[in-house]
Design a protein around this motif. Sequence first.
Motif, PDB file in Angstrom:
ATOM      1  N   ARG A  35       0.971  -1.195   0.072  1.00 19.80           N
ATOM      2  CA  ARG A  35      -0.025   0.074   0.166  1.00 19.80           C
ATOM      3  C   ARG A  35       1.022   1.175  -0.025  1.00 19.80           C
ATOM      4  NH1 ARG A  35      -0.883  -4.050   3.179  1.00 19.80           N
ATOM      5  NH2 ARG A  35      -2.742  -5.298   2.773  1.00 19.80           N
ATOM      6  N   TYR A  66       4.386 -14.724  -8.011  1.00 23.94           N
ATOM      7  CA  TYR A  66       5.306 -15.119  -6.707  1.00 23.94           C
ATOM      8  C   TYR A  66       6.660 -15.485  -7.390  1.00 23.94           C
ATOM      9  CZ  TYR A  66       1.768 -14.897  -3.176  1.00 23.94           C
ATOM     10  OH  TYR A  66       0.934 -14.378  -2.335  1.00 23.94           O
ATOM     11  N   GLY A 162      -8.155 -14.530   3.886  1.00 25.22           N
ATOM     12  CA  GLY A 162      -9.110 -15.618   4.118  1.00 25.22           C
ATOM     13  C   GLY A 162      -8.563 -16.860   4.570  1.00 25.22           C
ATOM     14  N   THR A 188       5.142  -0.896   8.732  1.00 26.69           N
ATOM     15  CA  THR A 188       3.661  -1.495   8.501  1.00 26.69           C
ATOM     16  C   THR A 188       2.518  -0.591   8.485  1.00 26.69           C
ATOM     17  OG1 THR A 188       2.035  -3.436   9.094  1.00 26.69           O
ATOM     18  CG2 THR A 188       3.256  -2.335  10.666  1.00 26.69           C
ATOM     19  N   SER A 189       1.507  -0.512   7.640  1.00 32.53           N
ATOM     20  CA  SER A 189       0.475   0.257   7.464  1.00 32.53           C
ATOM     21  C   SER A 189      -0.837  -0.285   8.588  1.00 32.53           C
ATOM     22  CB  SER A 189      -0.278   0.189   6.119  1.00 32.53           C
ATOM     23  OG  SER A 189      -0.738  -1.164   5.838  1.00 32.53           O
TER      24      SER A 189
HETATM   25  C1  BV8 Z   1      -7.086 -14.509   8.980  1.00 35.29           C
HETATM   26  C2  BV8 Z   1       0.317 -13.007   1.714  1.00 35.29           C
HETATM   27  C3  BV8 Z   1      -8.821 -16.132   9.960  1.00 35.29           C
HETATM   28  C4  BV8 Z   1       1.705 -13.130   1.510  1.00 35.29           C
HETATM   29  C5  BV8 Z   1      -0.872 -11.125   3.106  1.00 35.29           C
HETATM   30  C6  BV8 Z   1     -10.239  -9.227  11.653  1.00 35.29           C
HETATM   31  C7  BV8 Z   1      -9.740 -10.442  12.273  1.00 35.29           C
HETATM   32  C8  BV8 Z   1      -9.207 -11.439  11.370  1.00 35.29           C
HETATM   33  C9  BV8 Z   1      -9.192 -11.533   9.925  1.00 35.29           C
HETATM   34  C10 BV8 Z   1      -9.778 -10.223   9.267  1.00 35.29           C
HETATM   35  C11 BV8 Z   1     -10.148  -9.068  10.103  1.00 35.29           C
HETATM   36  N1  BV8 Z   1     -10.485  -8.091   9.588  1.00 35.29           N
HETATM   37  C12 BV8 Z   1     -10.279  -8.479   8.298  1.00 35.29           C
HETATM   38  C13 BV8 Z   1     -10.074  -9.757   8.014  1.00 35.29           C
HETATM   39  C14 BV8 Z   1      -9.561 -10.560   6.896  1.00 35.29           C
HETATM   40  C15 BV8 Z   1      -8.198 -10.332   6.598  1.00 35.29           C
HETATM   41  C16 BV8 Z   1      -7.885  -8.724   6.394  1.00 35.29           C
HETATM   42  O1  BV8 Z   1      -7.139  -8.349   7.270  1.00 35.29           O
HETATM   43  N2  BV8 Z   1      -8.065  -7.794   5.591  1.00 35.29           N
HETATM   44  C17 BV8 Z   1      -7.773  -6.508   5.599  1.00 35.29           C
HETATM   45  C18 BV8 Z   1      -7.114  -6.149   4.168  1.00 35.29           C
HETATM   46  C19 BV8 Z   1      -9.009  -5.682   5.919  1.00 35.29           C
HETATM   47  N3  BV8 Z   1      -7.276 -11.041   7.174  1.00 35.29           N
HETATM   48  C20 BV8 Z   1      -6.973 -12.430   6.739  1.00 35.29           C
HETATM   49  O2  BV8 Z   1      -7.620 -12.860   5.926  1.00 35.29           O
HETATM   50  C21 BV8 Z   1      -5.942 -13.125   7.534  1.00 35.29           C
HETATM   51  N4  BV8 Z   1      -6.421 -14.523   7.551  1.00 35.29           N
HETATM   52  O3  BV8 Z   1      -7.367 -13.765   9.408  1.00 35.29           O
HETATM   53  O4  BV8 Z   1      -7.661 -16.017   9.143  1.00 35.29           O
HETATM   54  C22 BV8 Z   1      -9.812 -15.930   8.816  1.00 35.29           C
HETATM   55  C23 BV8 Z   1     -10.211 -17.216   7.946  1.00 35.29           C
HETATM   56  C24 BV8 Z   1     -11.414 -16.766   7.341  1.00 35.29           C
HETATM   57  C25 BV8 Z   1     -12.160 -15.507   7.468  1.00 35.29           C
HETATM   58  C26 BV8 Z   1     -11.797 -14.455   8.380  1.00 35.29           C
HETATM   59  C27 BV8 Z   1     -10.848 -14.794   9.088  1.00 35.29           C
HETATM   60  C28 BV8 Z   1      -4.848 -13.277   6.452  1.00 35.29           C
HETATM   61  C29 BV8 Z   1      -3.840 -12.185   6.155  1.00 35.29           C
HETATM   62  C30 BV8 Z   1      -2.730 -12.492   5.655  1.00 35.29           C
HETATM   63  C31 BV8 Z   1      -2.905 -12.051   4.017  1.00 35.29           C
HETATM   64  N5  BV8 Z   1      -1.665 -12.313   3.374  1.00 35.29           N
HETATM   65  N6  BV8 Z   1       0.039 -11.622   2.519  1.00 35.29           N
HETATM   66  C32 BV8 Z   1       2.335 -12.286   0.372  1.00 35.29           C
HETATM   67  O5  BV8 Z   1       2.053 -12.513  -0.705  1.00 35.29           O
HETATM   68  O6  BV8 Z   1       2.909 -11.412   0.966  1.00 35.29           O
HETATM   69  S1  BV8 Z   1      -1.121  -9.696   3.602  1.00 35.29           S
HETATM   70  C33 BV8 Z   1      -0.020  -8.640   2.957  1.00 35.29           C
HETATM   71  O7  BV8 Z   1      -0.308  -7.286   3.658  1.00 35.29           O
HETATM   72  C34 BV8 Z   1       1.467  -8.752   3.408  1.00 35.29           C
HETATM   73  O8  BV8 Z   1       1.590 -10.140   4.226  1.00 35.29           O
HETATM   74  C35 BV8 Z   1       2.012  -7.770   4.383  1.00 35.29           C
HETATM   75  O9  BV8 Z   1       2.768  -8.160   5.036  1.00 35.29           O
HETATM   76  C36 BV8 Z   1       0.613  -7.505   4.832  1.00 35.29           C
HETATM   77  C37 BV8 Z   1       0.611  -6.172   5.457  1.00 35.29           C
HETATM   78  O10 BV8 Z   1       0.892  -5.131   4.668  1.00 35.29           O
HETATM   79  P1  BV8 Z   1       2.386  -4.271   5.289  1.00 35.29           P
HETATM   80  O11 BV8 Z   1       3.214  -5.197   5.803  1.00 35.29           O
HETATM   81  O12 BV8 Z   1       1.645  -3.411   6.398  1.00 35.29           O
HETATM   82  O13 BV8 Z   1       2.758  -3.428   3.901  1.00 35.29           O
HETATM   83  P2  BV8 Z   1       2.115  -1.948   3.468  1.00 35.29           P
HETATM   84  O14 BV8 Z   1       2.418  -1.893   2.179  1.00 35.29           O
HETATM   85  O15 BV8 Z   1       0.624  -1.985   3.496  1.00 35.29           O
HETATM   86  O16 BV8 Z   1       2.582  -0.891   4.503  1.00 35.29           O
HETATM   87  C38 BV8 Z   1       4.075  -0.586   4.373  1.00 35.29           C
HETATM   88  C39 BV8 Z   1       4.362   0.500   5.324  1.00 35.29           C
HETATM   89  O17 BV8 Z   1       5.770   0.729   5.202  1.00 35.29           O
HETATM   90  C40 BV8 Z   1       3.729   1.725   4.700  1.00 35.29           C
HETATM   91  O18 BV8 Z   1       3.006   2.358   5.527  1.00 35.29           O
HETATM   92  C41 BV8 Z   1       4.781   2.752   4.108  1.00 35.29           C
HETATM   93  O19 BV8 Z   1       4.505   3.965   4.321  1.00 35.29           O
HETATM   94  C42 BV8 Z   1       5.814   2.205   5.088  1.00 35.29           C
HETATM   95  N7  BV8 Z   1       7.171   2.465   4.318  1.00 35.29           N
HETATM   96  C43 BV8 Z   1       7.370   2.186   3.030  1.00 35.29           C
HETATM   97  N8  BV8 Z   1       9.046   2.338   2.936  1.00 35.29           N
HETATM   98  C44 BV8 Z   1       9.330   2.519   4.276  1.00 35.29           C
HETATM   99  C45 BV8 Z   1       8.397   2.469   4.977  1.00 35.29           C
HETATM  100  N9  BV8 Z   1       8.455   2.564   6.267  1.00 35.29           N
HETATM  101  C46 BV8 Z   1       9.832   2.671   6.702  1.00 35.29           C
HETATM  102  N10 BV8 Z   1      10.936   2.833   6.020  1.00 35.29           N
HETATM  103  C47 BV8 Z   1      10.733   2.522   4.653  1.00 35.29           C
HETATM  104  N11 BV8 Z   1      11.722   2.657   3.940  1.00 35.29           N
END
Ligand code: BV8
Length: 248
Positions: A35, A66, A162, A188-189
Amino acid sequence: MNLPNILLDKLKSANRILFFTGAGISAESGVDTFRGKGGLWNKMKPEELASFDGFMRNPNLVWEWYQYRRKVVRNTTPNPGHRAIAEFEKYFDTIDVITQNVDNLHRRAGSKNILELHGNIERNYCMECGKYYGVEEFLNSEEVPKCPECGGMIRPDVVWFGENLPDGIYETAVQRAQFSDVCFVVGTSAVVYPAAYIPTRAKEAGSFVVEINLEGTDISGSLDLSFQGKSGEILPEILAAVKEIREN
Ligand code: BV8
Ligand code: ZN
């Protein structure tokens, strides 16, 4: 950089430090984040690529994505942020790394105590017989390979949307976060659950929670400190202060 005295005091007395990291810590290694600026999800939808249904709908597209990410990771190295975290292990009784990343860069930087909440793209497994594989066997496969043992479909060993996290890993991660004296939340966001609950669980249990992120996030306001900037620059500065404190 002048670190606030409160952080220096906490680091002086701390025994257990926990690093909760996301894609941002690998950005300076050239690994795309999801993001924010230039993030992967700006170009494609997570449901299409990082979900089981997306994989079954278009296995070769997801496999190719991948394979591309594996190539990026193979051709890069840990950056000063990963290395600073690994070096913290010299100065504290316990360093825990809890990562949402699947790029294996913490391990390659030398960190020992790592929990990979969302798996690791350098591992595959067969969806039929469950046999695990590395990536070497399928390095040049442009299409989803078939299991040499049983002919089943091979998939990356990562947690898709999921899907449940590996058994018990989330509970262990929360426990370690609650025991930590200082918890750094890096790159992390904090929008993916249940992982995104970890900083709050640490804070509720009395850990001193410090965010290091390029931009503000939804949780910035609820933590003890929030540094805006690059983790590859800020973490080495904090490590330098730790050396000062812990060696004198
Ligand atoms: C699950 C796959 C049970 C591997 C990924 C509440 C409870 C439980 C589940 C949920 C819930 N609410 C919603 C859910 C469902 C869902 C979810 O969270 N949806 C979200 C989008 C609303 N969660 C799930 O499905 C999880 N499973 O809970 O199982 C279940 C089962 C069935 C039904 C319901 C529940 C599974 C989640 C895992 C998904 N897989 N990745 C891959 O291919 O990578 S997620 C993906 O996002 C990555 O793994 C990543 O790590 C993760 C989080 O993202 P971030 O790491 O934060 O990265 P992002 O880009 O967002 O942010 C980077 C930040 O760094 C930014 O802020 C940026 O400004 C900053 N940055 C950039 N450069 C720098 C920096 N900071 C410092 N220095 C820099 N240089
Ligand atoms: Zn098989």
